[in-house]
Design a protein around this motif. Sequence first.
Motif, PDB file in Angstrom:
ATOM      1  N   UNK A 113      26.442 -45.777 116.560  1.00  0.00           N
ATOM      2  CA  UNK A 113      26.918 -44.701 115.683  1.00  0.00           C
ATOM      3  C   UNK A 113      25.808 -44.410 114.686  1.00  0.00           C
ATOM      4  N   UNK A 114      25.425 -43.156 114.620  1.00  0.00           N
ATOM      5  CA  UNK A 114      24.549 -42.703 113.548  1.00  0.00           C
ATOM      6  C   UNK A 114      25.446 -42.100 112.477  1.00  0.00           C
ATOM      7  N   UNK A 115      25.305 -42.593 111.281  1.00  0.00           N
ATOM      8  CA  UNK A 115      26.105 -42.088 110.164  1.00  0.00           C
ATOM      9  C   UNK A 115      25.296 -40.997 109.478  1.00  0.00           C
ATOM     10  N   UNK A 116      25.901 -39.818 109.394  1.00  0.00           N
ATOM     11  CA  UNK A 116      25.263 -38.637 108.809  1.00  0.00           C
ATOM     12  C   UNK A 116      25.989 -38.262 107.519  1.00  0.00           C
ATOM     13  N   UNK A 117      25.325 -37.559 106.599  1.00  0.00           N
ATOM     14  CA  UNK A 117      25.986 -37.170 105.340  1.00  0.00           C
ATOM     15  C   UNK A 117      27.016 -36.050 105.529  1.00  0.00           C
ATOM     16  N   UNK A 118      26.984 -35.394 106.667  1.00  0.00           N
ATOM     17  CA  UNK A 118      27.930 -34.317 106.980  1.00  0.00           C
ATOM     18  C   UNK A 118      28.405 -34.527 108.408  1.00  0.00           C
ATOM     19  N   UNK A 119      29.435 -33.806 108.797  1.00  0.00           N
ATOM     20  CA  UNK A 119      29.982 -33.949 110.141  1.00  0.00           C
ATOM     21  C   UNK A 119      29.083 -33.236 111.150  1.00  0.00           C
ATOM     22  N   UNK A 120      28.464 -33.963 112.088  1.00  0.00           N
ATOM     23  CA  UNK A 120      27.586 -33.310 113.057  1.00  0.00           C
ATOM     24  C   UNK A 120      28.327 -32.322 113.956  1.00  0.00           C
ATOM     25  N   UNK A 121      29.631 -32.440 114.047  1.00  0.00           N
ATOM     26  CA  UNK A 121      30.412 -31.484 114.848  1.00  0.00           C
ATOM     27  C   UNK A 121      30.360 -30.069 114.273  1.00  0.00           C
ATOM     28  N   UNK A 122      29.981 -29.943 112.997  1.00  0.00           N
ATOM     29  CA  UNK A 122      29.950 -28.623 112.358  1.00  0.00           C
ATOM     30  C   UNK A 122      28.695 -27.829 112.714  1.00  0.00           C
ATOM     31  N   UNK A 123      27.715 -28.465 113.364  1.00  0.00           N
ATOM     32  CA  UNK A 123      26.451 -27.779 113.637  1.00  0.00           C
ATOM     33  C   UNK A 123      26.511 -26.957 114.925  1.00  0.00           C
ATOM     34  N   UNK A 124      26.033 -25.719 114.863  1.00  0.00           N
ATOM     35  CA  UNK A 124      25.857 -24.952 116.099  1.00  0.00           C
ATOM     36  C   UNK A 124      24.745 -25.580 116.941  1.00  0.00           C
ATOM     37  N   UNK A 125      24.678 -25.285 118.229  1.00  0.00           N
ATOM     38  CA  UNK A 125      23.706 -25.939 119.119  1.00  0.00           C
ATOM     39  C   UNK A 125      22.252 -25.879 118.648  1.00  0.00           C
ATOM     40  N   UNK A 126      21.784 -24.738 118.161  1.00  0.00           N
ATOM     41  CA  UNK A 126      20.376 -24.645 117.748  1.00  0.00           C
ATOM     42  C   UNK A 126      20.084 -25.505 116.532  1.00  0.00           C
ATOM     43  N   UNK A 127      21.017 -25.571 115.610  1.00  0.00           N
ATOM     44  CA  UNK A 127      20.822 -26.411 114.434  1.00  0.00           C
ATOM     45  C   UNK A 127      20.933 -27.887 114.790  1.00  0.00           C
ATOM     46  N   UNK A 128      21.772 -28.203 115.788  1.00  0.00           N
ATOM     47  CA  UNK A 128      21.875 -29.592 116.249  1.00  0.00           C
ATOM     48  C   UNK A 128      20.546 -30.045 116.853  1.00  0.00           C
ATOM     49  N   UNK A 129      19.859 -29.159 117.550  1.00  0.00           N
ATOM     50  CA  UNK A 129      18.539 -29.498 118.105  1.00  0.00           C
ATOM     51  C   UNK A 129      17.588 -29.915 116.985  1.00  0.00           C
ATOM     52  N   UNK A 130      17.581 -29.147 115.922  1.00  0.00           N
ATOM     53  CA  UNK A 130      16.704 -29.443 114.787  1.00  0.00           C
ATOM     54  C   UNK A 130      17.117 -30.770 114.150  1.00  0.00           C
ATOM     55  N   UNK A 131      18.419 -30.952 113.934  1.00  0.00           N
ATOM     56  CA  UNK A 131      18.921 -32.170 113.294  1.00  0.00           C
ATOM     57  C   UNK A 131      18.551 -33.411 114.110  1.00  0.00           C
ATOM     58  N   UNK A 132      18.732 -33.352 115.406  1.00  0.00           N
ATOM     59  CA  UNK A 132      18.396 -34.499 116.255  1.00  0.00           C
ATOM     60  C   UNK A 132      16.891 -34.749 116.223  1.00  0.00           C
ATOM     61  N   UNK A 133      16.103 -33.700 116.298  1.00  0.00           N
ATOM     62  CA  UNK A 133      14.640 -33.867 116.294  1.00  0.00           C
ATOM     63  C   UNK A 133      14.145 -34.541 115.024  1.00  0.00           C
ATOM     64  N   UNK A 134      14.710 -34.182 113.875  1.00  0.00           N
ATOM     65  CA  UNK A 134      14.243 -34.785 112.621  1.00  0.00           C
ATOM     66  C   UNK A 134      14.919 -36.114 112.326  1.00  0.00           C
TER      67      UNK A 134
END
Length: 167
Positions: A113-134
């Motif tokens: 489990x990666x704990x994030x400061x916000x719910x990753x389910x709220x990210x659209x696909x393109x923003x999820x790509x950026x979030x995962x990359x960083x």
Amino acid sequence: MTDYSSLIMANHPDLLRRLLQHFSEEYTLDDGRTPWRVLRSRVSSPRLADVYVKDLDPAGCTEVGDSFLEKHTMLADRPQRTYGMSLERWREVSSSITEVETFAFRDGTISRIQIWPFDPLCLPPEEMKIAVAVSYTALELIREPRIVGAINDLLREYNVQADPDET
């Protein structure tokens, strides 16, 4: 003049526009690519902590990290799937989850489990790509060149180059 040097969160409502504008300025390599370190210096990693758990019910979670890369690139994931959840949700469920520190490599009952400061389910696909990359560290890129290739594939349309020698 606009200051684009400040960090923004991966769930920033204007993330993609701000990144594309930032990339179009002076932050590119001679071949026109933007180094991953520039992306990482602009967008804050959402990954606060990693926790390994046994028998996770992934309902309400989404795949992040290596599991997300496996789904969207040629990266082959390990048997332990990686899920993201918000810090708030982690606080709600952590007392009912069995954390583990050691496990056999092939043990598919273990999840990360990666704990994030916000719910990753709220990210659209393109923003999820950026979030995962960083969400990866420079050391992870140096230790695992497969991740470098997967991030390059994932962010090809943004012309971002994840290269440990350039981080």
